[in-house]
Write a protein that holds these residues in place. Structure first.
Motif, PDB file in Angstrom:
ATOM      1  N   LYS A  30       0.667  -1.327  -0.034  1.00 25.70           N
ATOM      2  CA  LYS A  30       0.190  -0.063   0.193  1.00 25.70           C
ATOM      3  C   LYS A  30       0.735   1.328   0.147  1.00 25.70           C
ATOM      4  N   VAL A  31       1.937   1.263   0.815  1.00 24.40           N
ATOM      5  CA  VAL A  31       2.796   2.378   0.647  1.00 24.40           C
ATOM      6  C   VAL A  31       3.486   2.565  -0.554  1.00 24.40           C
ATOM      7  N   VAL A  32       3.905   1.583  -1.279  1.00 21.80           N
ATOM      8  CA  VAL A  32       4.388   1.666  -2.341  1.00 21.80           C
ATOM      9  C   VAL A  32       3.418   2.206  -3.531  1.00 21.80           C
ATOM     10  N   ALA A  33       2.289   1.651  -3.407  1.00 15.34           N
ATOM     11  CA  ALA A  33       1.275   2.211  -4.240  1.00 15.34           C
ATOM     12  C   ALA A  33       0.953   3.490  -4.254  1.00 15.34           C
ATOM     13  N   THR A  34       1.021   4.070  -2.907  1.00 19.10           N
ATOM     14  CA  THR A  34       0.565   5.428  -2.699  1.00 19.10           C
ATOM     15  C   THR A  34       1.475   6.332  -3.463  1.00 19.10           C
ATOM     16  N   LEU A  35       2.650   5.729  -3.722  1.00 19.95           N
ATOM     17  CA  LEU A  35       3.650   6.618  -4.302  1.00 19.95           C
ATOM     18  C   LEU A  35       3.953   6.425  -5.996  1.00 19.95           C
ATOM     19  N   ALA A  36       2.970   5.651  -6.353  1.00 19.52           N
ATOM     20  CA  ALA A  36       3.081   5.433  -8.035  1.00 19.52           C
ATOM     21  C   ALA A  36       2.359   6.810  -8.455  1.00 19.52           C
ATOM     22  N   ASP A  37       1.719   7.489  -8.114  1.00 20.50           N
ATOM     23  CA  ASP A  37       1.386   8.726  -8.923  1.00 20.50           C
ATOM     24  C   ASP A  37       2.061   9.957  -8.793  1.00 20.50           C
TER      25      ASP A  37
END
Length: 138
Positions: A30-37
């Motif tokens: 989730k942490v990694v995904a929140t940084l994607a954009d």
């Protein structure tokens, strides 16, 4: 003793993803995904360096690494979101609630009561979201 070691031909990113999944499970993803954009490169650095390089080193098992991480994040006193992720990770790699609480309490000696209190409140929030312990249900 749970450890992550480099497999032949495995990149830092691959090793980091494997370690992240084993340690943090969905919380890490989730942490990694929140940084994607906003910062996808930072997400890659987050996987490669802490998890692909440091957590995957021999010498300490994952329990010991999470004890050190929980202690450090508690001592910082301003990293409650990260502390909550690593409290969950600590549970995931075999630490008990009591061990985590003791680690956080120990930080009162070195980081002060405010930091330890913030850490204990973070742990309380994490523990509240978990099923009751078996001994608590008796």
């Amino acid at each position: 003793m749970i450890q992550h070691h480099q497999s032949a031909g495995e990149s830092r990113l691959e090793r980091g993803r494997r370690a992240l999944a084993d340690i943090d499970g969905q919380a890490g993803e989730k942490v990694v995904a929140t940084l994607a954009d906003i910062a996808p490169d930072f997400a890659t650095y987050l996987i490669e360096f802490p998890f692909g390089d440091i957590y995957s080193r021999p010498g300490l098992d994952l329990r010991a690494r999470e004890i050190a991480t929980i202690a450090a994040l508690t001592a910082l006193g301003n990293a409650a979101p990260q502390l909550k992720v690593h409290i969950k990770a600590g549970l995931n790699v075999g630490l008990s609630r009591d061990e985590i609480t003791e680690v956080i309490m120990q930080m009162a000696v070195y980081a002060g009561f405010p930091a330890a209190l913030n850490g204990l409140f973070a742990a309380k929030a994490v523990f509240a979201g978990l099923p009751p312990r078996k001994e608590e249900g008796k």
